[in-house]
Write a protein that holds these residues in place. Structure first.
Motif, PDB file in Angstrom:
ATOM      1  N   GLU A 290      -7.266   8.718   5.063  1.00  0.00           N
ATOM      2  CA  GLU A 290      -8.701   8.789   4.735  1.00  0.00           C
ATOM      3  C   GLU A 290      -9.558   9.360   5.821  1.00  0.00           C
ATOM      4  O   GLU A 290     -10.393   9.942   5.458  1.00  0.00           O
ATOM      5  CB  GLU A 290      -9.013   7.082   4.467  1.00  0.00           C
ATOM      6  CG  GLU A 290     -10.478   7.170   3.690  1.00  0.00           C
ATOM      7  CD  GLU A 290     -10.542   5.800   3.179  1.00  0.00           C
ATOM      8  OE1 GLU A 290      -9.832   4.863   3.312  1.00  0.00           O
ATOM      9  OE2 GLU A 290     -11.534   5.867   2.274  1.00  0.00           O
TER      10      GLU A 290
ATOM     11  N   GLU B  18      -4.172   4.247   2.181  1.00  0.00           N
ATOM     12  CA  GLU B  18      -4.538   2.817   1.973  1.00  0.00           C
ATOM     13  C   GLU B  18      -4.623   2.266   0.510  1.00  0.00           C
ATOM     14  O   GLU B  18      -4.796   1.096   0.374  1.00  0.00           O
ATOM     15  CB  GLU B  18      -6.103   2.895   2.593  1.00  0.00           C
ATOM     16  CG  GLU B  18      -6.323   2.999   4.155  1.00  0.00           C
ATOM     17  CD  GLU B  18      -5.638   1.791   4.726  1.00  0.00           C
ATOM     18  OE1 GLU B  18      -5.671   0.767   4.474  1.00  0.00           O
ATOM     19  OE2 GLU B  18      -4.880   2.158   5.807  1.00  0.00           O
TER      20      GLU B  18
ATOM     21  N   ARG C 297       1.012  -1.260   0.014  1.00  0.00           N
ATOM     22  CA  ARG C 297      -0.144   0.100  -0.023  1.00  0.00           C
ATOM     23  C   ARG C 297       0.874   1.312  -0.010  1.00  0.00           C
ATOM     24  O   ARG C 297       1.937   1.263   0.457  1.00  0.00           O
ATOM     25  CB  ARG C 297      -0.782   0.054   1.302  1.00  0.00           C
ATOM     26  CG  ARG C 297      -1.978  -1.078   1.149  1.00  0.00           C
ATOM     27  CD  ARG C 297      -2.955  -1.170   2.529  1.00  0.00           C
ATOM     28  NE  ARG C 297      -3.504  -2.137   2.153  1.00  0.00           N
ATOM     29  CZ  ARG C 297      -4.953  -2.512   1.405  1.00  0.00           C
ATOM     30  NH1 ARG C 297      -5.118  -1.733   0.638  1.00  0.00           N
ATOM     31  NH2 ARG C 297      -5.516  -3.682   1.391  1.00  0.00           N
TER      32      ARG C 297
END
Ligand code: ZN
Length: 389
Positions: free
Chosen positions: A364, A341, A260
């Protein structure tokens, strides 16, 4: 480099012509106007038929336009199936050896890939068959049948059949090679399937070089003689390079699988202030051995990015007076941010597509800017991962 011109849009896809394709179009017009109608088993053009030169070249131009549209239909068939599977097509470019539908990403699912790959040759087969049928009907009618029209229909039909067969040769990255990879990928990993398909593609490329020097299938069909075809080695070289390139890209993306953005991002040495002087920035770059930074204002808002390349473009005598805000590329909240993410491969894809070296990383939940991800760091990370496998 502006080596292609956009000539229109179809189903929302920009259609581009590479300058090498324009050369091919002119060659095609000339070849059709003068290629012998009688010397071979199949007529090659209007050569040897008595007719007005204006009409001759008008028909040859019409043939070139049909040639262009049938090539385009081949690429549109790939694109149409790809779009049905949700893959975006950035553009279709026609160049020297045919067309290329630039997909945002090549689907990794074998079920999708083989269907997308087979669509082009099927379309060419369909067009070829249709033109042959028209030719037969024209011949049957015989109502003052005008021979040059028949030849035109026959040549375009034959061209499409040859295009279909040729593309089905399992030499990656031609259509047949993609079908082969998809079939292999059902039984092994995508990476292994790619490596196998590429190897087979390279063997075919080698065979094409030898075939071109000693035997030309087209000459053989037309005259029954062995002939020689120097296009084949040229095409082989092109295929070899394209196969190598796609193998490299596949290895890179396969290496990044499961990684990621937050695993690769840099949280320290990530940003500089917009009113820092260029001299100061250069010292900082040297000290921290860092070539890309995000630029922030006093309250920590993202303002842009500054890279060593951009700084180098500022003349030495101006570096004393300029500050970071003069050298930065301004921040665009839509294209410049990626979430921690998200997949690192996605970050790399975007950097390649948009030709850029750095993206800002946002968290996020909070929406806060937490770091940067750069192409340089990604390249190093990939190299280290590969060392680990
Ligand atoms: Zn194709």
């Amino acid at each position: 480099m502006h080596t292609s011109i956009q000539v229109g849009k179809l189903l929302g896809i920009p259609i581009k012509l590479h300058f090498t394709f324009l050369i091919i179009l002119f060659l095609f017009i000339f070849a059709f106007a003068n290629g012998s109608a009688t010397d071979y088993r199949i007529p090659m053009g209007l050569g040897g038929i008595e007719m007005d030169p204006v009409l001759r070249y008008s028909l040859a131009t019409l043939a070139a336009v049909l040639f262009f549209f049938t090539l385009l239909l081949h690429e549109m068939a790939h694109s149409y199936v790809a779009m049905k599977f949700g893959t975006k097509i950035q553009s279709i470019t026609l160049f020297f050896f045919g067309g290329l539908a630039m997909m945002e990403e090549i689907p990794k699912s074998p079920e999708k890939e083989w269907r997308i790959a087979i669509a082009g040759p099927l379309m060419s087969f369909a067009i070829g068959t249709l033109f042959y049928l028209v030719y037969i009907v024209l011949n049957r009618l015989n109502l003052g049948f005008y021979r040059p029209i028949g030849i035109l229909v026959l040549v375009i039909g034959s061209f499409n059949i040859v295009l279909a067969i040729f593309n089905l040769i399992p030499a990656f990255p031609m259509d047949g090679g993609r079908v082969l990879r998809a079939v292999l990928a059902k039984r092994m990993s995508f990476l292994k399937a790619t490596k196998k398909a590429v190897l087979i593609g390279k063997i075919f490329a080698g065979a094409m070089v030898i075939a071109g020097l000693f035997f030309d299938p087209f000459t053989f069909i037309l005259t029954g003689e062995r002939g020689m075809n120097l296009w084949l080695p040229l095409l082989a070289l092109f295929l070899y390079m394209a196969a190598t390139e796609e193998e490299r890209a596949t290895i890179t993306f396969a290496t990044l699988e499961g990684i990621r953005v937050k695993n690769v991002m840099r949280t320290e040495r990530a940003s500089v202030s917009e009113d820092m002087s260029i001299m100061e920035l250069m010292r900082k770059m040297l000290e921290e051995k860092t070539a890309e930074y995000a630029v922030v204002n006093e309250s920590g808002d993202l303002k842009g990015f500054v890279t060593l390349d951009a700084v180098k473009k500022i003349p030495a005598e101006q570096r004393h007076f300029f500050n970071v805000s003069n050298a930065m590329s301004p921040f665009d909240s839509f294209g410049d941010v990626i979430l921690g993410e998200e997949q690192a491969a996605e970050a790399l894809k975007r950097m390649i597509r948009d030709r850029r070296d750095i993206l800002a990383v946002r968290e996020e939940v909070s929406g806060n800017f937490v770091g940067v991800i750069t192409r340089r760091d990604l390249a190093l990370y990939i190299e280290m991962l590969r060392g680990n496998i």
